[in-house]
Design an enzyme around this catalytic site. Structure first.
Site, PDB file in Angstrom:
ATOM      1  N   GLY A  72       3.983   5.888  -0.292  1.00 34.83           N
ATOM      2  CA  GLY A  72       4.488   4.797  -1.126  1.00 34.83           C
ATOM      3  C   GLY A  72       3.822   4.837  -2.502  1.00 34.83           C
ATOM      4  N   THR A  73       2.540   5.179  -2.515  1.00 36.59           N
ATOM      5  CA  THR A  73       1.802   5.286  -3.776  1.00 36.59           C
ATOM      6  C   THR A  73       2.465   6.311  -4.691  1.00 36.59           C
ATOM      7  OG1 THR A  73      -0.274   4.724  -2.660  1.00 36.59           O
ATOM      8  CG2 THR A  73      -0.463   5.889  -4.759  1.00 36.59           C
ATOM      9  N   ASN A 151       1.645  -7.620  -0.617  1.00 31.74           N
ATOM     10  CA  ASN A 151       0.904  -7.146   0.545  1.00 31.74           C
ATOM     11  C   ASN A 151      -0.165  -8.119   1.022  1.00 31.74           C
ATOM     12  OD1 ASN A 151       0.265  -6.073  -2.128  1.00 31.74           O
ATOM     13  ND2 ASN A 151      -1.556  -5.192  -1.193  1.00 31.74           N
ATOM     14  N   GLN A 179       6.202  -3.144   1.427  1.00 31.44           N
ATOM     15  CA  GLN A 179       5.960  -4.163   2.472  1.00 31.44           C
ATOM     16  C   GLN A 179       7.262  -4.764   2.998  1.00 31.44           C
ATOM     17  OE1 GLN A 179       3.199  -4.990   4.018  1.00 31.44           O
ATOM     18  NE2 GLN A 179       1.760  -3.857   2.758  1.00 31.44           N
ATOM     19  N   SER A 199       7.618   3.223   2.124  1.00 30.16           N
ATOM     20  CA  SER A 199       6.580   3.999   2.814  1.00 30.16           C
ATOM     21  C   SER A 199       6.811   3.911   4.317  1.00 30.16           C
ATOM     22  CB  SER A 199       5.204   3.433   2.456  1.00 30.16           C
ATOM     23  OG  SER A 199       4.208   4.151   3.140  1.00 30.16           O
ATOM     24  N   HIS A 201       4.849   4.446   6.947  1.00 33.70           N
ATOM     25  CA  HIS A 201       3.848   3.943   7.906  1.00 33.70           C
ATOM     26  C   HIS A 201       3.797   2.420   7.979  1.00 33.70           C
ATOM     27  CE1 HIS A 201       0.206   2.801   5.391  1.00 33.70           C
ATOM     28  NE2 HIS A 201       0.864   3.495   4.488  1.00 33.70           N
ATOM     29  N   THR A 237       7.104  22.020  -0.295  1.00 35.21           N
ATOM     30  CA  THR A 237       7.802  22.180   0.981  1.00 35.21           C
ATOM     31  C   THR A 237       7.776  20.829   1.682  1.00 35.21           C
ATOM     32  OG1 THR A 237       7.108  24.468   1.100  1.00 35.21           O
ATOM     33  CG2 THR A 237       7.796  23.434   3.182  1.00 35.21           C
ATOM     34  N   CYS A 327      -6.697  -1.718   0.944  1.00 32.48           N
ATOM     35  CA  CYS A 327      -7.360  -1.099  -0.213  1.00 32.48           C
ATOM     36  C   CYS A 327      -8.545  -1.940  -0.650  1.00 32.48           C
ATOM     37  CB  CYS A 327      -6.399  -0.995  -1.389  1.00 32.48           C
ATOM     38  SG  CYS A 327      -4.804  -0.405  -0.903  1.00 32.48           S
TER      39      CYS A 327
HETATM   40  N1  PLP Z   1       2.691  -0.749  -2.301  1.00 31.59           N
HETATM   41  C1  PLP Z   1       2.368  -1.747  -1.477  1.00 31.59           C
HETATM   42  C2  PLP Z   1       2.907  -3.126  -1.751  1.00 31.59           C
HETATM   43  C3  PLP Z   1       1.539  -1.525  -0.380  1.00 31.59           C
HETATM   44  O1  PLP Z   1       1.206  -2.539   0.417  1.00 31.59           O
HETATM   45  C4  PLP Z   1       1.051  -0.220  -0.163  1.00 31.59           C
HETATM   46  C5  PLP Z   1       0.114   0.060   0.960  1.00 31.59           C
HETATM   47  O2  PLP Z   1      -0.681  -0.773   1.336  1.00 31.59           O
HETATM   48  C6  PLP Z   1       1.435   0.795  -1.039  1.00 31.59           C
HETATM   49  C7  PLP Z   1       2.256   0.511  -2.097  1.00 31.59           C
HETATM   50  C8  PLP Z   1       0.961   2.198  -0.862  1.00 31.59           C
HETATM   51  O3  PLP Z   1       1.678   2.871   0.169  1.00 31.59           O
HETATM   52  P1  PLP Z   1       1.047   4.159   0.847  1.00 31.59           P
HETATM   53  O4  PLP Z   1      -0.020   3.694   1.777  1.00 31.59           O
HETATM   54  O5  PLP Z   1       2.194   4.819   1.578  1.00 31.59           O
HETATM   55  O6  PLP Z   1       0.535   5.028  -0.238  1.00 31.59           O
END
Ligand code: PLP
Length: 396
Positions: A72-73, A151, A179, A199, A201, A237, A327
């Site tokens: 997601g990042t 989040n 989220q 994302s 996970h 890949t 985080c």
């Molecule tokens: N954006 C939000 C709102 C999130 O809560 C998170 C993860 O906690 C992310 C982005 C980052 O996603 P990833 O863990 O897949 O890098």
């Protein structure tokens, strides 16, 4: 011994066994490179494209509008960095003050290269008021980024309105839906967003795989260069097993979303109302109902400074919750920038407990958690009052 209770689904979710079953062949026998022309490669390519269609369906998008990323990042980074030309970051951008660091740190990076960043304030529920966006938008604004759901506090944003305002101006609208995706309906046929980050996970899929929805016709600049995979936007890949898992997770989330959301709201409200009866100093942070179905962010009046102790006491008693986002474990004990933006004073901004329910959370677990929480809060109170007594006795 009673099993542990996992209530930190906003940090990450356990893999759904159906997702795992879908991934298994791709960790074993089906190992081809999707770019290869032989049968092994074509089999992998078909699986990636099936997953792309499944992820697209979660948003009502076309498969060609989905770019798989490593997280997601990375999707957030691609959306924002990709909106600026490679020659330099001149131009204006807007993001809410409560975005995830994946967005905020990217804004800071762009700032160093010449972008002008405006952070939008939020109200005491953590909501961006559309008028505040109207006030800061400029004809030269390149991109506006407002997350679908926060989040830490779980609050949902008035996304459609914010996206409409942005699009009237001809500016790109990005939303970090990491989220929200799979938990609340998101349909790009009704929501005029150009870019949406996801994302796997967070929806019972594997870690290390994300996606960016890029509306047809929107042009982005790549941030990873190489063999030209993912329409040249994300060379590498493909993580075939991860992508397949993401596809299965998205399909399950889409299929079960409505029933699951009402089950989670039921559990959340049961937990909250019983908590209010048993721990009167508990208060809810964020909007009372414009929030993610399984998300509670709690404060304990007078005990905000003890949030980390409470979290550790709960952990010892067999419960996993969070004091903010995962985080923020690096910043444990510091005031949360999200609560600060919501107007909390520094003491209250340090003291939240995030309790997030998921697909496998049961009513029995919620009730057991409540008993454990009531005892943990009471024991902290007695320690605090003993310490206060000891201190005043000494001082006296
Ligand atoms: N954006 C939000 C709102 C999130 O809560 C998170 C993860 O906690 C992310 C982005 C980052 O996603 P990833 O863990 O897949 O890098």
């Amino acid at each position: 011994m009673a099993s542990r209770i996992y209530l930190d689904h906003s940090a990450t979710t356990p893999l759904d066994p159906r997702v795992r079953a879908g991934m298994e062949p791709f960790l074993e026998t089906i190992f081809g490179n999707p770019s290869s022309l032989h049968s092994e490669g074509r089999e992998a390519r078909e699986a990636v494209e099936r997953a792309r269609a499944q992820v697209a369906a979660l948003l009502g998008a076309e498969p060609a509008e989905i770019i798989f990323t490593g997280s997601g990042t990375e999707a957030d980074n691609l959306a924002l960095l990709g909106a600026f030309p490679a020659e330099g970051a001149s131009g204006h951008m807007v993001a809410s003050a409560i975005e995830h660091p994946a967005v905020l740190e990217t804004c800071r990076f762009l700032e160093q290269f010449g972008a002008e960043v405006t952070l939008l304030p939020v109200n005491s529920n953590g909501i961006v008021e559309p008028e505040s966006l109207l006030r800061v938008l400029r004809p030269q604004t390149r991109v506006v980024s407002v997350m679908a759901a926060n989040n830490v506090v779980g609050t949902l944003q008035p996304l459609t309105e914010l996206a409409r305002i942005t699009k009237r101006q001809g500016t790109l609208f990005h939303t970090d839906a990491v989220q929200a995706a799979g938990k609340i309906p998101l349909d790009v046929n009704r929501l005029p967003a150009d870019l949406v980050s996801l994302s796997a996970h967070k929806l019972h899929g594997p870690k290390g795989v994300g996606a960016l929805y890029v509306r047809r016709g929107v042009r982005l600049h790549p941030i990873v260069f190489g063999g030209g995979q993912e329409r040249g936007l994300r060379s590498a890949t493909e993580n075939v097993a991860g992508i397949v898992g993401f596809g299965v997770a998205a399909a399950i989330a889409r299929e079960e979303m409505a029933a699951e959301a009402s089950r989670l709201v039921g559990l959340r409200e049961r937990l909250l109302s019983r908590l209010r009866e048993t721990v009167p100093q508990a208060y809810l942070i964020g909007h009372p109902f414009k929030r993610l179905p399984g998300h509670l962010c709690l404060g304990f009046a007078g005990q905000e400074g003890e949030a980390i102790k409470l979290l550790l006491a709960l952990d010892q008693a067999g419960v996993a919750v969070s004091s903010g986002s995962a985080c923020s474990a690096h910043h444990a004990g510091e005031p949360s920038y999200i609560l600060t933006a919501m107007g909390f004073d520094p003491i209250r901004a340090r003291g939240s407990l995030r309790v997030t329910l998921g697909r496998f959370t049961t009513q029995e677990e919620v009730d057991r958690f409540l008993d454990i929480l009531v005892r943990a809060v009471a024991s902290l109170r007695s320690v605090a009052s003993y310490a206060g007594f000891a201190l005043s006795a000494r001082e006296g």
